[in-house]
Design a protein around this motif. Sequence first.
Motif, PDB file in Angstrom:
ATOM      1  N   ARG A  27     -50.354  25.822  14.383  1.00 10.25           N
ATOM      2  CA  ARG A  27     -51.697  25.446  13.681  1.00 10.25           C
ATOM      3  C   ARG A  27     -51.341  23.538  14.435  1.00 10.25           C
ATOM      4  O   ARG A  27     -52.040  22.834  13.876  1.00 10.25           O
ATOM      5  N   PHE A  28     -49.906  23.006  14.494  1.00  6.89           N
ATOM      6  CA  PHE A  28     -49.770  21.466  14.878  1.00  6.89           C
ATOM      7  C   PHE A  28     -49.150  21.560  16.203  1.00  6.89           C
ATOM      8  O   PHE A  28     -48.247  22.447  16.692  1.00  6.89           O
ATOM      9  N   THR A  29     -49.171  20.491  16.660  1.00  2.03           N
ATOM     10  CA  THR A  29     -49.040  20.665  18.321  1.00  2.03           C
ATOM     11  C   THR A  29     -48.727  19.007  18.243  1.00  2.03           C
ATOM     12  O   THR A  29     -49.158  18.293  18.021  1.00  2.03           O
ATOM     13  N   ILE A  30     -46.794  18.468  18.988  1.00  2.00           N
ATOM     14  CA  ILE A  30     -47.390  17.506  18.676  1.00  2.00           C
ATOM     15  C   ILE A  30     -47.320  17.015  20.343  1.00  2.00           C
ATOM     16  O   ILE A  30     -46.980  17.784  21.211  1.00  2.00           O
ATOM     17  N   SER A  31     -47.220  15.809  20.558  1.00  4.93           N
ATOM     18  CA  SER A  31     -47.049  15.533  22.036  1.00  4.93           C
ATOM     19  C   SER A  31     -47.013  13.859  22.236  1.00  4.93           C
ATOM     20  O   SER A  31     -47.096  13.528  21.321  1.00  4.93           O
ATOM     21  N   ARG A  32     -46.926  13.639  23.484  1.00  2.00           N
ATOM     22  CA  ARG A  32     -46.539  12.573  23.530  1.00  2.00           C
ATOM     23  C   ARG A  32     -47.164  11.413  25.371  1.00  2.00           C
ATOM     24  O   ARG A  32     -47.424  12.237  26.003  1.00  2.00           O
ATOM     25  N   GLU A  33     -47.199  10.068  24.994  1.00  2.00           N
ATOM     26  CA  GLU A  33     -47.424   9.726  26.136  1.00  2.00           C
ATOM     27  C   GLU A  33     -46.900   8.571  26.813  1.00  2.00           C
ATOM     28  O   GLU A  33     -46.846   7.530  25.179  1.00  2.00           O
ATOM     29  N   ASN A  34     -45.984   8.401  27.624  1.00  2.00           N
ATOM     30  CA  ASN A  34     -44.319   8.259  27.900  1.00  2.00           C
ATOM     31  C   ASN A  34     -44.967   6.857  28.186  1.00  2.00           C
ATOM     32  O   ASN A  34     -44.029   5.920  27.653  1.00  2.00           O
ATOM     33  N   ALA A  35     -45.846   6.228  29.038  1.00  2.00           N
ATOM     34  CA  ALA A  35     -46.352   4.715  29.162  1.00  2.00           C
ATOM     35  C   ALA A  35     -46.082   4.161  27.808  1.00  2.00           C
ATOM     36  O   ALA A  35     -46.056   2.936  28.013  1.00  2.00           O
ATOM     37  N   PHE A  47     -47.969  11.462  19.351  1.00  2.63           N
ATOM     38  CA  PHE A  47     -48.872  12.544  18.211  1.00  2.63           C
ATOM     39  C   PHE A  47     -48.796  13.637  17.859  1.00  2.63           C
ATOM     40  O   PHE A  47     -47.827  14.756  18.100  1.00  2.63           O
ATOM     41  N   LEU A  48     -49.293  13.945  16.212  1.00  2.60           N
ATOM     42  CA  LEU A  48     -49.025  15.212  15.975  1.00  2.60           C
ATOM     43  C   LEU A  48     -50.875  15.616  15.370  1.00  2.60           C
ATOM     44  O   LEU A  48     -51.022  15.388  13.976  1.00  2.60           O
ATOM     45  N   LEU A  86     -56.766  16.989  11.486  1.00  3.83           N
ATOM     46  CA  LEU A  86     -56.034  15.018  11.593  1.00  3.83           C
ATOM     47  C   LEU A  86     -55.467  15.376  12.276  1.00  3.83           C
ATOM     48  O   LEU A  86     -54.090  15.889  13.246  1.00  3.83           O
ATOM     49  N   ARG A  87     -54.974  14.137  13.286  1.00  3.97           N
ATOM     50  CA  ARG A  87     -54.699  13.615  14.013  1.00  3.97           C
ATOM     51  C   ARG A  87     -53.627  12.613  14.304  1.00  3.97           C
ATOM     52  O   ARG A  87     -54.070  11.332  13.713  1.00  3.97           O
ATOM     53  N   LEU A  88     -52.216  12.960  13.689  1.00  7.05           N
ATOM     54  CA  LEU A  88     -51.976  11.377  13.391  1.00  7.05           C
ATOM     55  C   LEU A  88     -50.861  10.631  14.462  1.00  7.05           C
ATOM     56  O   LEU A  88     -50.819  11.181  15.745  1.00  7.05           O
ATOM     57  N   SER A  89     -50.563   9.706  14.564  1.00  6.74           N
ATOM     58  CA  SER A  89     -49.832   9.084  15.732  1.00  6.74           C
ATOM     59  C   SER A  89     -49.080   7.433  15.346  1.00  6.74           C
ATOM     60  O   SER A  89     -48.399   7.629  14.538  1.00  6.74           O
ATOM     61  N   CYS A  90     -47.728   7.549  16.704  1.00  5.07           N
ATOM     62  CA  CYS A  90     -46.807   6.769  16.447  1.00  5.07           C
ATOM     63  C   CYS A  90     -46.673   5.913  17.270  1.00  5.07           C
ATOM     64  O   CYS A  90     -46.521   6.834  18.080  1.00  5.07           O
ATOM     65  N   ALA A  91     -46.555   4.825  17.558  1.00  3.21           N
ATOM     66  CA  ALA A  91     -46.345   3.724  18.528  1.00  3.21           C
ATOM     67  C   ALA A  91     -45.198   3.211  18.034  1.00  3.21           C
ATOM     68  O   ALA A  91     -44.440   3.113  16.869  1.00  3.21           O
ATOM     69  N   ALA A  92     -44.002   3.718  18.895  1.00  2.00           N
ATOM     70  CA  ALA A  92     -42.459   2.926  19.253  1.00  2.00           C
ATOM     71  C   ALA A  92     -42.757   1.572  20.067  1.00  2.00           C
ATOM     72  O   ALA A  92     -42.999   1.103  21.181  1.00  2.00           O
ATOM     73  N   SER A  93     -42.119   0.084  19.095  1.00  2.00           N
ATOM     74  CA  SER A  93     -42.078  -0.655  20.179  1.00  2.00           C
ATOM     75  C   SER A  93     -41.343  -1.746  19.766  1.00  2.00           C
ATOM     76  O   SER A  93     -40.788  -1.333  19.354  1.00  2.00           O
ATOM     77  N   GLY A  94     -40.612  -2.339  21.976  1.00  2.00           N
ATOM     78  CA  GLY A  94     -39.650  -3.273  21.335  1.00  2.00           C
ATOM     79  C   GLY A  94     -39.365  -2.334  23.078  1.00  2.00           C
ATOM     80  O   GLY A  94     -40.131  -1.603  23.756  1.00  2.00           O
ATOM     81  N   ARG A  95     -37.864  -2.283  23.634  1.00  2.00           N
ATOM     82  CA  ARG A  95     -37.904  -2.575  24.660  1.00  2.00           C
ATOM     83  C   ARG A  95     -36.606  -1.088  24.881  1.00  2.00           C
ATOM     84  O   ARG A  95     -35.293  -1.551  24.719  1.00  2.00           O
ATOM     85  N   ILE A  96     -37.727  -0.443  24.672  1.00  2.00           N
ATOM     86  CA  ILE A  96     -36.548   1.129  24.884  1.00  2.00           C
ATOM     87  C   ILE A  96     -37.063   1.457  25.796  1.00  2.00           C
ATOM     88  O   ILE A  96     -37.457   0.760  26.970  1.00  2.00           O
ATOM     89  N   ILE A  97     -35.816   1.941  27.196  1.00  2.00           N
ATOM     90  CA  ILE A  97     -35.283   2.349  27.800  1.00  2.00           C
ATOM     91  C   ILE A  97     -34.889   3.327  27.771  1.00  2.00           C
ATOM     92  O   ILE A  97     -35.040   4.294  29.232  1.00  2.00           O
ATOM     93  N   ARG A  98     -35.075   4.458  26.687  1.00  2.00           N
ATOM     94  CA  ARG A  98     -34.526   5.744  26.921  1.00  2.00           C
ATOM     95  C   ARG A  98     -35.367   6.059  25.772  1.00  2.00           C
ATOM     96  O   ARG A  98     -34.813   5.947  24.615  1.00  2.00           O
ATOM     97  N   ILE A  99     -35.710   7.436  25.356  1.00  2.00           N
ATOM     98  CA  ILE A  99     -36.092   8.600  24.464  1.00  2.00           C
ATOM     99  C   ILE A  99     -35.543   9.167  23.804  1.00  2.00           C
ATOM    100  O   ILE A  99     -35.170  10.306  25.335  1.00  2.00           O
ATOM    101  N   GLY A 126     -37.130  14.085  24.397  1.00  2.00           N
ATOM    102  CA  GLY A 126     -37.547  13.349  26.314  1.00  2.00           C
ATOM    103  C   GLY A 126     -38.404  14.018  27.275  1.00  2.00           C
ATOM    104  O   GLY A 126     -38.885  13.168  28.267  1.00  2.00           O
ATOM    105  N   GLY A 127     -37.234  15.025  27.499  1.00  2.00           N
ATOM    106  CA  GLY A 127     -37.956  15.904  28.180  1.00  2.00           C
ATOM    107  C   GLY A 127     -38.867  16.576  28.233  1.00  2.00           C
ATOM    108  O   GLY A 127     -39.593  17.725  29.444  1.00  2.00           O
ATOM    109  N   GLY A 128     -39.426  16.074  27.108  1.00  2.00           N
ATOM    110  CA  GLY A 128     -40.947  17.175  26.748  1.00  2.00           C
ATOM    111  C   GLY A 128     -40.654  18.759  25.990  1.00  2.00           C
ATOM    112  O   GLY A 128     -41.496  19.313  25.737  1.00  2.00           O
ATOM    113  N   SER A 129     -39.702  18.908  25.725  1.00  2.00           N
ATOM    114  CA  SER A 129     -39.565  20.299  24.728  1.00  2.00           C
ATOM    115  C   SER A 129     -39.936  20.033  23.881  1.00  2.00           C
ATOM    116  O   SER A 129     -39.979  19.084  23.119  1.00  2.00           O
TER     117      SER A 129
END
Length: 123
Positions: free
Chosen positions: A66-74, A79-80, A18-31, A53-56
């Motif tokens: 078994r699990f891989t976490i990743s992100r789409e910065n833009a 995702f998991l 399975l692939r989980l997604s989590c989308a954050a909305s708002g005027r986010i300037i730093r994660i 935030g640095g990708g570690s």
Amino acid sequence: QVTLMESGGGLVQSGGSLRLSCAASGRIIRIYAMDWYRQAPGKQRELVATITGGGSTNYADSVKGRFTISRENAKNTFFLQMNSLNPSDTAIYLCNVRGTVVVDERAHDFNSWGQGTQVTVSS
């Protein structure tokens, strides 16, 4: 201020993915970090995976390999990817994001949670 929308949970057979997604909305300037937690009935909430935030990345021993976490910065989305699932992975999965958001033209730190998505693995 910041809303998290999760998707991707469901019912899968043991050994499936399975692939989980989590989308954050708002005027986010730093994660600072994005985390996936899970909570099974009668058990404590468990930190499953983190991406900074640095990708570690970091993983619980129970999911390493078994699990891989990743992100789409833009899109402030992460995702998991969960492979080789087994019944012990059954839980509600929740995403958590920590960072800085602009509200009324002022920067504020935030710590937001998603609503949770159910993952059920049948044997």
